[in-house]
Write a protein that holds these residues in place. Structure first.
Motif, PDB file in Angstrom:
ATOM      1  N   LYS A 285      -4.859  -7.451   3.226  1.00  0.00           N
ATOM      2  CA  LYS A 285      -5.487  -8.738   2.920  1.00  0.00           C
ATOM      3  C   LYS A 285      -6.988  -8.600   2.679  1.00  0.00           C
ATOM      4  CE  LYS A 285      -2.049 -11.392   5.534  1.00  0.00           C
ATOM      5  NZ  LYS A 285      -1.812 -12.279   6.697  1.00  0.00           N
ATOM      6  N   SER A 286      -7.547  -7.446   3.058  1.00  0.00           N
ATOM      7  CA  SER A 286      -8.978  -7.234   2.850  1.00  0.00           C
ATOM      8  C   SER A 286      -9.248  -6.870   1.396  1.00  0.00           C
ATOM      9  CB  SER A 286      -9.505  -6.132   3.766  1.00  0.00           C
ATOM     10  OG  SER A 286     -10.838  -5.792   3.411  1.00  0.00           O
ATOM     11  N   PRO A 287     -10.114  -7.598   0.693  1.00  0.00           N
ATOM     12  CA  PRO A 287     -10.427  -7.271  -0.701  1.00  0.00           C
ATOM     13  C   PRO A 287     -11.318  -6.035  -0.824  1.00  0.00           C
ATOM     14  CG  PRO A 287     -11.788  -9.097   0.041  1.00  0.00           C
ATOM     15  CD  PRO A 287     -10.843  -8.804   1.160  1.00  0.00           C
ATOM     16  N   ASP A 288     -11.821  -5.532   0.319  1.00  0.00           N
ATOM     17  CA  ASP A 288     -12.746  -4.399   0.285  1.00  0.00           C
ATOM     18  C   ASP A 288     -12.048  -3.052   0.358  1.00  0.00           C
ATOM     19  OD1 ASP A 288     -15.018  -6.050   0.166  1.00  0.00           O
ATOM     20  OD2 ASP A 288     -14.959  -6.351   2.344  1.00  0.00           O
TER      21      ASP A 288
ATOM     22  N   SER B  49     -12.683  -6.512  11.661  1.00  0.00           N
ATOM     23  CA  SER B  49     -12.508  -6.967  13.046  1.00  0.00           C
ATOM     24  C   SER B  49     -11.374  -7.980  13.174  1.00  0.00           C
ATOM     25  CB  SER B  49     -13.810  -7.559  13.577  1.00  0.00           C
ATOM     26  OG  SER B  49     -14.246  -8.634  12.767  1.00  0.00           O
ATOM     27  N   GLU B  50     -11.221  -8.843  12.166  1.00  0.00           N
ATOM     28  CA  GLU B  50     -10.150  -9.842  12.225  1.00  0.00           C
ATOM     29  C   GLU B  50      -8.783  -9.167  12.208  1.00  0.00           C
ATOM     30  OE1 GLU B  50      -8.365 -13.557   9.556  1.00  0.00           O
ATOM     31  OE2 GLU B  50     -10.426 -12.876   9.221  1.00  0.00           O
ATOM     32  N   GLN B  51      -8.624  -8.165  11.336  1.00  0.00           N
ATOM     33  CA  GLN B  51      -7.346  -7.451  11.255  1.00  0.00           C
ATOM     34  C   GLN B  51      -7.067  -6.672  12.540  1.00  0.00           C
ATOM     35  OE1 GLN B  51      -9.619  -7.673   8.906  1.00  0.00           O
ATOM     36  NE2 GLN B  51      -8.695  -7.873   6.871  1.00  0.00           N
ATOM     37  N   VAL B  52      -8.090  -6.033  13.082  1.00  0.00           N
ATOM     38  CA  VAL B  52      -7.921  -5.264  14.317  1.00  0.00           C
ATOM     39  C   VAL B  52      -7.547  -6.182  15.469  1.00  0.00           C
ATOM     40  CG1 VAL B  52      -9.129  -3.867  16.042  1.00  0.00           C
ATOM     41  CG2 VAL B  52      -9.420  -3.369  13.596  1.00  0.00           C
ATOM     42  N   ASP B  53      -8.216  -7.326  15.581  1.00  0.00           N
ATOM     43  CA  ASP B  53      -7.896  -8.279  16.656  1.00  0.00           C
ATOM     44  C   ASP B  53      -6.450  -8.764  16.553  1.00  0.00           C
ATOM     45  OD1 ASP B  53     -10.437  -8.072  17.653  1.00  0.00           O
ATOM     46  OD2 ASP B  53     -11.180  -9.936  16.754  1.00  0.00           O
ATOM     47  N   SER B  54      -6.020  -9.079  15.343  1.00  0.00           N
ATOM     48  CA  SER B  54      -4.644  -9.552  15.145  1.00  0.00           C
ATOM     49  C   SER B  54      -3.635  -8.478  15.510  1.00  0.00           C
ATOM     50  CB  SER B  54      -4.443  -9.988  13.686  1.00  0.00           C
ATOM     51  OG  SER B  54      -5.270 -11.076  13.357  1.00  0.00           O
ATOM     52  N   PHE B  55      -3.952  -7.236  15.147  1.00  0.00           N
ATOM     53  CA  PHE B  55      -3.031  -6.145  15.447  1.00  0.00           C
ATOM     54  C   PHE B  55      -2.968  -5.870  16.946  1.00  0.00           C
ATOM     55  CE2 PHE B  55      -2.108  -1.448  15.551  1.00  0.00           C
ATOM     56  CZ  PHE B  55      -0.765  -1.575  15.233  1.00  0.00           C
TER      57      PHE B  55
ATOM     58  N   VAL C  25     -12.643   2.624   0.439  1.00  0.00           N
ATOM     59  CA  VAL C  25     -13.347   1.357   0.318  1.00  0.00           C
ATOM     60  C   VAL C  25     -13.782   1.140  -1.131  1.00  0.00           C
ATOM     61  CG1 VAL C  25     -15.310   0.008   1.164  1.00  0.00           C
ATOM     62  CG2 VAL C  25     -14.147   1.619   2.695  1.00  0.00           C
ATOM     63  N   GLU C  26     -13.703  -0.089  -1.588  1.00  0.00           N
ATOM     64  CA  GLU C  26     -14.171  -0.422  -2.933  1.00  0.00           C
ATOM     65  C   GLU C  26     -15.662  -0.089  -3.073  1.00  0.00           C
ATOM     66  OE1 GLU C  26     -12.536  -1.284  -5.457  1.00  0.00           O
ATOM     67  OE2 GLU C  26     -10.623  -2.119  -4.748  1.00  0.00           O
ATOM     68  N   SER C  27     -16.051   0.419  -4.222  1.00  0.00           N
ATOM     69  CA  SER C  27     -17.442   0.832  -4.444  1.00  0.00           C
ATOM     70  C   SER C  27     -18.414  -0.338  -4.315  1.00  0.00           C
ATOM     71  CB  SER C  27     -17.578   1.476  -5.835  1.00  0.00           C
ATOM     72  OG  SER C  27     -17.151   0.571  -6.841  1.00  0.00           O
ATOM     73  N   SER C  28     -17.922  -1.551  -4.543  1.00  0.00           N
ATOM     74  CA  SER C  28     -18.788  -2.725  -4.459  1.00  0.00           C
ATOM     75  C   SER C  28     -19.039  -3.179  -3.017  1.00  0.00           C
ATOM     76  CB  SER C  28     -18.176  -3.891  -5.251  1.00  0.00           C
ATOM     77  OG  SER C  28     -16.889  -4.205  -4.728  1.00  0.00           O
ATOM     78  N   CYS C  29     -18.278  -2.613  -2.082  1.00  0.00           N
ATOM     79  CA  CYS C  29     -18.391  -3.035  -0.681  1.00  0.00           C
ATOM     80  C   CYS C  29     -19.630  -2.409  -0.032  1.00  0.00           C
ATOM     81  CB  CYS C  29     -17.133  -2.654   0.092  1.00  0.00           C
ATOM     82  SG  CYS C  29     -17.194  -3.068   1.844  1.00  0.00           S
TER      83      CYS C  29
ATOM     84  N   SER D 172       0.818  -1.217   0.000  1.00  0.00           N
ATOM     85  CA  SER D 172       0.000   0.000   0.000  1.00  0.00           C
ATOM     86  C   SER D 172       0.850   1.265   0.000  1.00  0.00           C
ATOM     87  CB  SER D 172      -0.958   0.001   1.194  1.00  0.00           C
ATOM     88  OG  SER D 172      -0.276  -0.207   2.404  1.00  0.00           O
ATOM     89  N   THR D 173       1.941   1.298   0.786  1.00  0.00           N
ATOM     90  CA  THR D 173       2.770   2.509   0.788  1.00  0.00           C
ATOM     91  C   THR D 173       3.552   2.636  -0.518  1.00  0.00           C
ATOM     92  OG1 THR D 173       4.486   1.320   2.052  1.00  0.00           O
ATOM     93  CG2 THR D 173       2.946   2.706   3.287  1.00  0.00           C
TER      94      THR D 173
END
Length: 504
Positions: free
Chosen positions: A384-387, A457-463, A447-451, A308-309
């Protein structure tokens, strides 16, 4: 600015008029510039330092050899105003690292003009930080396996690396790269390279992609990219600031990452002369933006860049190249547009926000340093989020401190509520007054327009699990809250008048 001839004065005048660099008048006011005075002052305390070391170790063999070597942007003459000065103290084997951290800070404290002295020992390159006449200085340390050393020694000679401690090798890398860079630049091109470097550093700062820990590049990496650009075109007739800078942006917008950036024909093999392949070096195996430092032992100049960066930086290269290629705009307007400061609040409607809170100022300061280094791992989780279409970390945190009366008020502040909102929860709370320190790190997300529903929540929990794994026995008071805030909420946090220590 497609006509690259006779346009260099526009770049130089812009840098001066916008206080990016010192003017000739400022430099000529005294024999020494402010930075030269800093180096002179630091050199003046070396004899006091070595005397303290000699007394401690009962050394009676005369003066202990050591010298200070500036490197980085100041060492190259390509620094911008308010930039830090990087200096390494190179010593003979008579001075140990523990002597450096024990006696050098005390030596600095004897001078009234030196303040905010801080030792940072647990780092890849341990340093002493201080402020001299409002200029920040980072002082690293190298202990050679020699009884003698002097300012004229060739730091590119690999024999000085023999048998020295791994930390000293890391500390010597910056000065060695500095020496390598100077050797590549022809004398008639030094001024052009310095001014071009200042332009690129200012541009990266304004576009907020100047921050190595958080996932962008630091001064060393920007310098290496410019050096690679220069080395590929140093035989060009009538080389100019305009030509070098325009070529820089065009080159890196089209670079086929992750193809590595090499400044030498092959990777330096060091004292044993063996051939090294990049794919066998662990830090390059998954590198997104592999910029290889040119001196043995090689390392990655951009270790924290994520997909992303890199995407953000590539877009910025593209934007700069398009602006500079527009021949229909006046040069002054072109540069004004090029160096325009990015406005996050127009670009992003939502931000992932990491709030770190603590009741001790020492913990607050520790996590100001630690958090940028773990944010790239959060970015990789978010990627990892497709959205999510775009992820951009903001380089500077917002820092605050507040008095609270009850635990309820403190908890509300730790979740990002305003002082007024927190006081509403204070009415029936149990009295337990104190001070809470807060830092807000923001990551803009598109965010993707299709989302239709974004779930991170999964990413936040892992972090959050990662953050807790980095906790030590010295920061039990630290808490984290990771959440999504709207553009309005983030603007309120940054610009609200009843908040203290606005830093973004």
């Amino acid at each position: 600015m497609s006509d690259t001839q006779n346009l260099d004065n526009y770049w130089i005048n812009y840098l001066k008029e916008n206080d990016v660099i010192e003017t000739e008048d400022e430099v000529s006011k005294s024999i020494r510039t402010d930075r030269e005075k800093v180096i002179f002052l630091l050199n003046s305390v070396l004899s006091v330092f070595t005397s303290a070391v000699a007394d401690e170790n009962n050394y009676r063999g005369g003066e202990i050899p050591c010298f200070l070597k500036p490197f980085g942007s100041y060492g190259l003459g390509g620094y911008i105003r308010n930039a830090d000065i990087d200096v390494v103290l190179i010593c003979s084997q008579l001075i140990k690292r523990r002597d450096f951290f024990r006696f050098f800070p005390d030596t600095l404290r004897q001078l009234a003009t030196i303040r905010e002295i801080e030792t940072i020992k647990n780092a890849n390159v341990p340093i002493i930080k201080c402020v001299v006449d409002n200029i920040s200085v980072d002082i690293s340390f190298v202990r050679l396996r020699e009884n003698h050393c002097d300012k004229n020694m060739d730091l590119l000679d690999d024999r000085y690396l023999k048998d020295i401690h791994e930390t000293c090798r890391a500390s010597l890398d910056g000065p060695r790269v500095n020496s390598f860079t100077k050797k590549q630049i022809r004398e008639r091109h030094v001024y052009i390279f310095q001014r071009s470097l200042q332009c690129i550093k200012h541009w990266a700062t304004r576009r907020q992609i100047y921050n190595k820990p958080i996932g962008y590049l630091n001064g060393s990496a920007w310098t290496l990219l410019l050096l690679k650009t220069y080395m590929d075109m140093r035989d060009t007739p009538n080389l100019s600031i305009t030509l070098l800078t325009c070529t820089f942006f065009n080159k890196w917008r089209d670079w086929a990452w992750p193809a590595p950036v090499l400044l030498t024909g092959e990777i330096p093999g060091g004292e044993h002369g063996r051939r090294i392949e990049l794919r066998h070096l662990p830090e390059f195996q998954d590198a997104v933006m592999p910029i290889v430092t040119p001196c043995y032992p090689v390392s990655s100049a951009a270790p924290n860049v994520t997909k992303s960066t890199l995407k953000i930086m590539t877009r910025e290269f593209e934007r700069a190249a398009v602006i500079l290629d527009d021949a229909s705009t006046e040069p002054k307007e072109t540069l004004k547009k090029l160096f325009n400061n990015i406005e996050y609040f127009k670009k992003y409607q939502n931000f992932m926000t990491i709030i770190t809170s603590s009741t001790l100022q020492s913990s607050h300061e520790t996590w100001q340093r630690k958090m940028p280094n773990v944010i790239p791992q959060f970015l990789q989780m978010l990627e990892k989020s497709p959205d999510l279409r775009c992820i951009q970390p903001v380089t500077k945190p917002k820092l605050e401190s507040h008095n609270y009366r009850t635990n309820e008020e403190r908890k509300a502040l730790e979740m990002g509520m305003s002082v007024a909102e927190a006081k509403q929860l204070d009415l029936n709370g149990q009295l337990n007054p104190g001070m809470v320190y807060l830092s807000f790190f923001f990551i803009g997300i598109q965010v993707e327009s299709s989302c239709r529903f974004l779930n991170l929540s999964e990413q936040v929990d892992s972090f959050e699990k990662l953050l807790h794994s980095r906790r030590t026995k010295y920061d039990d008071d630290v808490r984290w809250h990771v959440t999504a805030f709207s553009r309005k909420k983030v603007k309120d946090i940054i610009f609200c008048n009843n908040r203290k220590h606005m830093a973004l």
